[in-house]
Design an enzyme around this catalytic site. Structure first.
Site, PDB file in Angstrom:
ATOM      1  N   SER A   1       2.043  -3.502  12.543  1.00 22.17           N
ATOM      2  CA  SER A   1       2.554  -2.134  12.594  1.00 22.17           C
ATOM      3  C   SER A   1       2.380  -1.521  13.986  1.00 22.17           C
ATOM      4  O   SER A   1       2.917  -2.030  14.951  1.00 22.17           O
ATOM      5  CB  SER A   1       1.882  -1.292  11.511  1.00 22.17           C
ATOM      6  OG  SER A   1       2.504  -0.050  11.385  1.00 22.17           O
TER       7      SER A   1
ATOM      8  N   ASP B   1       7.595   3.701  14.504  1.00 16.34           N
ATOM      9  CA  ASP B   1       6.550   2.808  15.015  1.00 16.34           C
ATOM     10  C   ASP B   1       7.146   1.396  15.107  1.00 16.34           C
ATOM     11  O   ASP B   1       8.288   1.173  14.673  1.00 16.34           O
ATOM     12  CB  ASP B   1       5.299   2.880  14.132  1.00 16.34           C
ATOM     13  CG  ASP B   1       5.508   2.379  12.721  1.00 16.34           C
ATOM     14  OD1 ASP B   1       6.676   2.250  12.301  1.00 16.34           O
ATOM     15  OD2 ASP B   1       4.512   2.104  12.028  1.00 16.34           O
TER      16      ASP B   1
ATOM     17  N   ASP C   1       7.089  -1.448  13.555  1.00 13.36           N
ATOM     18  CA  ASP C   1       7.680  -2.154  12.411  1.00 13.36           C
ATOM     19  C   ASP C   1       8.585  -1.246  11.586  1.00 13.36           C
ATOM     20  O   ASP C   1       9.051  -1.622  10.509  1.00 13.36           O
ATOM     21  CB  ASP C   1       6.606  -2.807  11.529  1.00 13.36           C
ATOM     22  CG  ASP C   1       5.719  -1.800  10.817  1.00 13.36           C
ATOM     23  OD1 ASP C   1       5.474  -0.721  11.384  1.00 13.36           O
ATOM     24  OD2 ASP C   1       5.251  -2.089   9.700  1.00 13.36           O
TER      25      ASP C   1
ATOM     26  N   THR D   1      -5.489   7.676  -1.027  1.00 17.77           N
ATOM     27  CA  THR D   1      -4.872   7.510   0.293  1.00 17.77           C
ATOM     28  C   THR D   1      -4.194   6.154   0.414  1.00 17.77           C
ATOM     29  O   THR D   1      -4.761   5.132   0.038  1.00 17.77           O
ATOM     30  CB  THR D   1      -5.967   7.610   1.380  1.00 17.77           C
ATOM     31  OG1 THR D   1      -6.748   8.758   1.111  1.00 17.77           O
ATOM     32  CG2 THR D   1      -5.360   7.730   2.749  1.00 17.77           C
TER      33      THR D   1
ATOM     34  N   LYS E   1       6.484   3.135   2.384  1.00 15.01           N
ATOM     35  CA  LYS E   1       7.043   4.024   3.408  1.00 15.01           C
ATOM     36  C   LYS E   1       8.166   3.306   4.144  1.00 15.01           C
ATOM     37  O   LYS E   1       8.129   2.095   4.325  1.00 15.01           O
ATOM     38  CB  LYS E   1       5.950   4.499   4.359  1.00 15.01           C
ATOM     39  CG  LYS E   1       5.112   3.429   5.009  1.00 15.01           C
ATOM     40  CD  LYS E   1       3.968   4.089   5.764  1.00 15.01           C
ATOM     41  CE  LYS E   1       3.036   3.059   6.378  1.00 15.01           C
ATOM     42  NZ  LYS E   1       2.194   2.379   5.383  1.00 15.01           N
TER      43      LYS E   1
END
Length: 611
Positions: free
Chosen positions: A163, A320, A322, A398, A436
């Site tokens: 990432s 970002d 990725d 989270t 996401k």
């Protein structure tokens, strides 16, 4: 071990080195290890060989290099053998359904490692066991892997990416058959299977034959086409998009996003964004940025702002590397650039998704089947919108693994999941990807910006309008750096035994009165009749949330991947209370009190977040 090499004098280390050199067939990592032995670099060798990378719910993430604590050919083979074994034990039809493997553009020439190489080795492992592998022939955004798992009804997916981590890192991210990231106990089961399958299987190194095997298939064209078809369901203003003259700049920060965001804009009939030339092509060196993380804000966006000034664009979109996250910045009337926080973008996108949904579903009853999600450390703005508009809002732990799996359960129950977000600039705007997705979010944001432009409204103005209607939600998040686990533990234990007795949490912090405490490390929640938390608990990480009488909420938690103690604070005001300066002052004072009374940075020798 090669008889020409001297042992290190450490029996356990010598044994680990002997096994490594027996198993490793990558000449570069073998040579690096042999050189370290010859140099007598025992401390470096211990770092590389003392403990195996821990396979968690986020999979693996570590530096590329030799040894069991790093990402390299051998550890990828060992990890994949364990994962393959675990999948064989979990699915009777693995050999009919298969898996998908994607990768980003990371590479580490010194150790011969790269995301593409690691993906090929993972494919060879599965193919050697008769498992069909859908291996992308080129780099893809991370969201393509969960999309492929769901779309092709596969058993699992692997994405090789680190990432937005520094350039020397790589990672191995795993998705289950529902298209969401794995949650416990899968991580523990896979970890155990890795330990039981450390010796490479006969064909695990043979990528050449594996890629010629009929079990190998390239899903790139199909998934590319189907993904852009799927996200068009969220395009609601095609004619307006065609006419729009809004100018937008996009940067992929040397990652994979450029081509895919251009395609997403095309799919929405939006004018293509101006690409930052120096950052649009994938480059594993990330030469123009210190950290390839748009969350770091203005430093990463310097070139984007320069291009926007040149082209007369007022909005910058940044993915970002990725392309699973999205940052947005907007030029203000003052000429300054405002980089929106993840919470602010969550408010804007949540408002927009609901507005578009409402236009298509005017029936009042339909809203009862509608859900939005966010993580417990993210802004509560969706809760405020849900209270007024009548849809359901749920909070999860989270991380998108929790939101993805909760969304999967709700969809199975026939519910509609419209939107989910976390404060770390992650958004799920389409249920076709249960993670996401910065590509679909970029196109949806592009349409929202074009629509607002027809109303002569900026993103900043719209955000203010949302807060005026649903109540201001002011947030302030940061962290301290601490490398000492004992200090971290004693800091949290002090909060649990504040008056000297067990479970005696603080009742005030400075001048601020505390009305409720939830501790997801121990499972305590003062808001519940039996004091037992509803959300899942984990004793392996620290996380305490304080609710204050003034409408403030503060969560303190440890990071799973970095030596940080993070804090997330928010002041939620009722609609109509629009004295923003006073609210900000109140939150600043609350944060100061939390830092002074709960973190005690001087006493605990905590390093503040670098400016």
């Amino acid at each position: 071990m090669d008889s020409g090499l001297c042992p290190t004098g450490d029996a356990a280390l010598d044994q680990a080195l002997t096994q490594w050199l027996l198993y490793d067939k990558n000449p570069k990592t073998v040579a690096l290890v042999q050189d370290l032995v010859k140099e007598g670099a025992v401390e470096t060798l211990k770092k590389c060989f003392s403990s195996r990378m821990e396979f968690g719910t986020a999979g693996l993430r570590a530096v590329m290099g030799p040894g069991i604590s790093c990402m390299n050919d051998l550890t990828i083979i060992q990890t994949t053998q364990g994962f393959c074994q675990y999948l064989e034990d979990s699915f009777g039809n693995l050999k009919e359904r298969g898996v998908v493997i994607g990768y980003d553009a990371r590479a580490h020439p010194a150790s011969g490692g790269s995301s593409k190489r690691f993906a090929s080795l993972a494919a060879a492992v599965f193919i050697s066991r008769g498992v069909p592998v859908h291996l992308f022939s080129d780099i893809t955004p991370t969201p393509f892997v969960p999309f492929a798992v769901s779309h092709l009804s596969l058993c699992a997916g692997i994405m090789v990416t680190a990432s937005h981590n520094p350039k020397q890192d790589n990672g191995y991210k795993v998705y289950w058959e529902n298209g969401a990231q794995i949650v416990s106990p899968h991580d523990k089961g896979i970890s155990k299977a890795i330990e039981e399958n450390l010796e490479p299987w006969p064909e695990s190194w043979n990528t050449e034959d594996a890629l010629k095997n009929p079990l190998h298939n390239d899903p790139y064209a199909v998934i590319h086409s189907e993904y852009f078809k799927a996200i068009q369901k969220h395009c609601h203003h095609r004619e307006l998009n065609k006419r729009s003259n809004v100018k937008i700049v996009h940067t992929s920060v040397h990652g994979v996003g450029h081509t895919f965001v251009q395609e997403a804009f095309k799919a929405f009939n939006l004018h293509l964004p101006y690409a930052v030339e120096e950052q649009k092509d994938p480059d594993p060196e990330f030469p123009t940025v210190k950290y390839p993380n748009p969350e770091e804000g203005k430093g990463v966006l310097t070139l984007s702002f320069a291009l926007a000034e040149k082209e007369g664009a007022a909005v910058v979109l940044a993915n970002d590397p990725d392309a699973d996250r999205l940052a947005i910045a907007e030029k203000q009337e003052s000429g300054q650039w405002r980089v929106f926080s993840g919470n602010e973008l969550g408010a804007l996108l949540g408002w927009w998704m609901f507005r578009c949904w409402k236009q298509q579903n005017p029936d009042d009853a339909a809203v009862k089947n509608l859900y939005m999600l966010s993580s417990t450390v993210s802004s509560k703005i969706l809760r405020a919108i849900a209270l007024k508009e009548g849809f359901h809002f749920e909070e999860t732990l989270t991380g998108f693994k929790w939101m993805g799996n909760r969304a999967s359960t709700l969809l199975e129950q026939g519910k509609s999941v419209l939107f989910a977000f976390e404060e770390a600039i992650g958004y799920m705007c389409s249920p076709s990807v249960l993670d996401k997705d910065g590509v679909s979010a970029a196109a949806i944001a592009g349409e929202m910006i074009s629509y607002l432009d027809t109303k002569n409204t900026s993103l900043s103005q719209q955000l203010t309008a949302i807060y005026e209607e649903y109540g201001y939600h002011i947030t302030k998040n940061s962290y301290f750096i601490c490398h000492d686990q004992d200090v971290i533990l004693s800091l949290f234990e002090r909060l649990r035994n504040y008056s000297g007795q067990k479970d005696s949490y603080p009742t005030e912090c400075g001048r601020f009165s505390i009305s409720a405490v939830r501790d997801l490390t121990t499972g305590y929640d003062s808001n519940q009749p039996d004091n037992k938390a509803i959300l899942p608990t984990s004793s392996s990480s620290q996380m305490i949330t304080f609710t204050f009488s003034n409408g403030g909420v503060a969560t303190m938690r440890t990071s799973g991947t970095e030596p940080k103690i993070k804090y997330y604070t928010e002041l939620c005001a009722a609609p109509g209370n629009s004295d923003v300066m006073q609210l900000k002052k109140e939150l600043d004072e609350l944060v100061d009190a939390i830092v002074e009374n709960f973190f005690e940075p001087q006493k605990n020798k905590l390093q503040p977040k670098p400016e």
